[in-house]
Design a protein around this motif. Structure first.
Motif, PDB file in Angstrom:
ATOM      1  N   ALA A  31     -96.767  64.129  29.818  1.00 20.54           N
ATOM      2  CA  ALA A  31     -96.723  64.074  31.195  1.00 20.54           C
ATOM      3  C   ALA A  31     -98.194  65.284  31.103  1.00 20.54           C
ATOM      4  O   ALA A  31     -99.013  64.196  32.129  1.00 20.54           O
ATOM      5  CB  ALA A  31     -95.793  64.364  32.295  1.00 20.54           C
ATOM      6  N   MET A  34    -100.489  62.925  28.827  1.00 19.37           N
ATOM      7  CA  MET A  34    -101.388  61.614  29.518  1.00 19.37           C
ATOM      8  C   MET A  34    -102.050  61.062  30.937  1.00 19.37           C
ATOM      9  O   MET A  34    -102.221  60.638  31.177  1.00 19.37           O
ATOM     10  CB  MET A  34     -99.919  60.515  29.913  1.00 19.37           C
ATOM     11  CG  MET A  34     -99.069  60.159  28.750  1.00 19.37           C
ATOM     12  SD  MET A  34    -100.149  59.349  27.790  1.00 19.37           S
ATOM     13  CE  MET A  34     -99.718  57.817  27.905  1.00 19.37           C
ATOM     14  N   LYS A  42    -103.085  52.740  26.581  1.00 16.32           N
ATOM     15  CA  LYS A  42    -101.839  53.441  27.194  1.00 16.32           C
ATOM     16  C   LYS A  42    -101.296  52.488  28.160  1.00 16.32           C
ATOM     17  O   LYS A  42     -99.581  53.731  27.892  1.00 16.32           O
ATOM     18  CB  LYS A  42    -103.124  54.436  28.716  1.00 16.32           C
ATOM     19  CG  LYS A  42    -102.193  55.612  29.144  1.00 16.32           C
ATOM     20  CD  LYS A  42    -103.547  56.089  30.068  1.00 16.32           C
ATOM     21  CE  LYS A  42    -102.409  57.422  31.175  1.00 16.32           C
ATOM     22  NZ  LYS A  42    -103.315  57.762  32.077  1.00 16.32           N
ATOM     23  N   SER A  43    -100.981  51.791  28.707  1.00 17.27           N
ATOM     24  CA  SER A  43    -100.336  51.027  29.072  1.00 17.27           C
ATOM     25  C   SER A  43     -98.994  51.031  28.161  1.00 17.27           C
ATOM     26  O   SER A  43     -97.738  51.087  28.234  1.00 17.27           O
ATOM     27  CB  SER A  43    -100.348  49.946  29.754  1.00 17.27           C
ATOM     28  OG  SER A  43    -101.427  50.496  30.993  1.00 17.27           O
ATOM     29  N   GLU A  46     -96.762  53.813  27.289  1.00 19.38           N
ATOM     30  CA  GLU A  46     -96.131  54.178  28.716  1.00 19.38           C
ATOM     31  C   GLU A  46     -95.011  53.513  28.393  1.00 19.38           C
ATOM     32  O   GLU A  46     -94.285  53.378  28.614  1.00 19.38           O
ATOM     33  CB  GLU A  46     -96.624  54.399  29.667  1.00 19.38           C
ATOM     34  CG  GLU A  46     -97.608  55.304  29.435  1.00 19.38           C
ATOM     35  CD  GLU A  46     -97.711  55.728  31.220  1.00 19.38           C
ATOM     36  OE1 GLU A  46     -97.405  57.210  31.434  1.00 19.38           O
ATOM     37  OE2 GLU A  46     -98.518  54.917  32.346  1.00 19.38           O
ATOM     38  N   THR A  47     -95.536  51.853  27.715  1.00 13.53           N
ATOM     39  CA  THR A  47     -93.806  50.934  27.945  1.00 13.53           C
ATOM     40  C   THR A  47     -93.024  50.706  26.780  1.00 13.53           C
ATOM     41  O   THR A  47     -92.092  51.131  26.849  1.00 13.53           O
ATOM     42  CB  THR A  47     -94.790  49.002  27.817  1.00 13.53           C
ATOM     43  OG1 THR A  47     -95.794  49.510  28.685  1.00 13.53           O
ATOM     44  CG2 THR A  47     -93.555  48.166  28.305  1.00 13.53           C
ATOM     45  N   TRP A  49     -92.295  53.992  25.739  1.00 11.47           N
ATOM     46  CA  TRP A  49     -91.585  55.245  26.347  1.00 11.47           C
ATOM     47  C   TRP A  49     -90.439  54.983  27.106  1.00 11.47           C
ATOM     48  O   TRP A  49     -89.844  55.378  27.061  1.00 11.47           O
ATOM     49  CB  TRP A  49     -92.646  55.994  26.488  1.00 11.47           C
ATOM     50  CG  TRP A  49     -93.012  56.845  25.198  1.00 11.47           C
ATOM     51  CD1 TRP A  49     -93.327  57.099  23.732  1.00 11.47           C
ATOM     52  CD2 TRP A  49     -94.207  58.194  25.552  1.00 11.47           C
ATOM     53  NE1 TRP A  49     -94.587  57.692  23.171  1.00 11.47           N
ATOM     54  CE2 TRP A  49     -95.471  58.224  24.594  1.00 11.47           C
ATOM     55  CE3 TRP A  49     -95.211  58.699  26.537  1.00 11.47           C
ATOM     56  CZ2 TRP A  49     -95.951  59.609  24.527  1.00 11.47           C
ATOM     57  CZ3 TRP A  49     -96.476  59.168  26.541  1.00 11.47           C
ATOM     58  CH2 TRP A  49     -96.357  59.923  25.424  1.00 11.47           C
ATOM     59  N   TYR A 106     -89.450  61.859  31.586  1.00 11.64           N
ATOM     60  CA  TYR A 106     -91.171  61.925  31.677  1.00 11.64           C
ATOM     61  C   TYR A 106     -91.706  60.938  33.081  1.00 11.64           C
ATOM     62  O   TYR A 106     -92.501  61.406  33.420  1.00 11.64           O
ATOM     63  CB  TYR A 106     -91.315  60.562  30.876  1.00 11.64           C
ATOM     64  CG  TYR A 106     -91.955  60.155  30.414  1.00 11.64           C
ATOM     65  CD1 TYR A 106     -94.048  61.303  30.597  1.00 11.64           C
ATOM     66  CD2 TYR A 106     -93.136  58.738  30.967  1.00 11.64           C
ATOM     67  CE1 TYR A 106     -94.858  60.810  30.032  1.00 11.64           C
ATOM     68  CE2 TYR A 106     -94.290  58.362  30.581  1.00 11.64           C
ATOM     69  CZ  TYR A 106     -94.820  59.349  30.628  1.00 11.64           C
ATOM     70  OH  TYR A 106     -96.601  58.981  30.428  1.00 11.64           O
ATOM     71  N   GLN A 107     -90.730  60.152  33.363  1.00  3.94           N
ATOM     72  CA  GLN A 107     -91.471  59.775  34.686  1.00  3.94           C
ATOM     73  C   GLN A 107     -90.940  60.300  35.979  1.00  3.94           C
ATOM     74  O   GLN A 107     -92.216  60.143  36.299  1.00  3.94           O
ATOM     75  CB  GLN A 107     -90.463  58.325  35.308  1.00  3.94           C
ATOM     76  CG  GLN A 107     -90.928  57.827  36.091  1.00  3.94           C
ATOM     77  CD  GLN A 107     -92.681  56.580  35.073  1.00  3.94           C
ATOM     78  OE1 GLN A 107     -92.884  56.435  34.273  1.00  3.94           O
ATOM     79  NE2 GLN A 107     -93.369  57.042  36.174  1.00  3.94           N
ATOM     80  N   LYS A 110     -93.690  63.024  35.304  1.00  7.24           N
ATOM     81  CA  LYS A 110     -95.340  62.876  35.431  1.00  7.24           C
ATOM     82  C   LYS A 110     -95.827  62.348  37.509  1.00  7.24           C
ATOM     83  O   LYS A 110     -96.541  62.622  37.509  1.00  7.24           O
ATOM     84  CB  LYS A 110     -95.713  61.202  34.697  1.00  7.24           C
ATOM     85  CG  LYS A 110     -96.540  60.387  34.422  1.00  7.24           C
ATOM     86  CD  LYS A 110     -96.494  59.662  34.208  1.00  7.24           C
ATOM     87  CE  LYS A 110     -97.927  58.670  33.379  1.00  7.24           C
ATOM     88  NZ  LYS A 110     -97.669  57.740  34.932  1.00  7.24           N
TER      89      LYS A 110
END
Length: 220
Positions: A31, A34, A42-43, A46-47, A49, A106-107, A110
């Motif tokens: 996090a 990023m 990047k997208s 993250e997808t 992950w 992570y979410q 972040k």
């Protein structure tokens, strides 16, 4: 209670404790790295992950078997170094828990880091602070509730992991049999009383963890 009763509880707490520490470190590093970055892919990264959060746990476990099992290059390298395969070991249970708990932690972390006022970070940069110093001395102290929430949710998710653990670590009593797998086996064998006790233990721990999260949200 017999040692057989306490074994899955002990193993679950051990696996969840180690996994949540690893998850927290990985999620915080990811996090922090990023945050504020814009780059091609990047997208997609993250997808990737976040996939374990939406995929069936059995699919995640199968993926771990393919990547780290005895027939994979990585799995064979691990077996050569440590003189034993990774699959169906205590560390396999930890890895399965890390993989499924990482997206949630992570979410959460972040989101907390992104809520920090960027003006404060810009002011610190103007005084010569590096990115690691910004993360350690500015972002983390200001987003500490998100840090604790991320760790707590990671622990709870690791504690309740079933499908990936069963696929990758198996259900070996005293070695990889965690509470969710023990509950499943007890129910399948018709020992509903034992399953009920284990369910109660799981609910008690999870309730306590979620109570901490709600308490932090009320104070934020």
């Amino acid at each position: 209670m017999s040692p057989d009763f306490w074994s899955p509880i002990r193993l679950s707490l051990e696996v969840a404790s180690v996994a949540s520490i690893l998850v927290f470190g990985l999620a915080l590093a990811a996090a922090g790295w990023m945050k504020g970055r814009t780059f091609a892919g990047k997208s997609a990264l993250e997808t990737l992950w976040m996939l374990p959060l939406v995929l069936p746990p059995s699919v995640v476990g199968f993926g771990l078997l393919v990547m780290l099992g005895r027939n994979s290059t990585v799995g064979q390298a691990i077996e050569w170094v440590f003189r034993q395969p990774l699959v169906f070991t205590w560390w396999a249970a930890v890895i399965a828990a890390v993989v499924v708990a990482f997206p949630l932690a992570y979410q959460t972390i972040k989101t907390g880091l992104e809520s920090v006022d960027p003006d404060l970070e810009d002011a610190a940069r103007s005084m010569g602070a590096g990115e690691i110093q910004l993360l350690w001395y500015i972002s983390i102290p200001l987003a500490w509730r998100s840090m604790i929430t991320g760790y707590t949710l990671g622990f709870a998710r690791a504690l309740g992991e079933f499908g990936a653990t069963l696929m990758f670590a198996g259900n070996i009593p005293g070695k990889t049999q965690t509470l969710p797998t023990a509950i499943y086996i007890a129910t399948e064998s018709g020992d509903m009383m034992l399953a009920t006790y284990w369910v109660a233990a799981t609910v008690l721990v999870s309730f306590g963890l979620l109570s901490i999260v709600h308490w932090l949200k009320r104070r934020s």
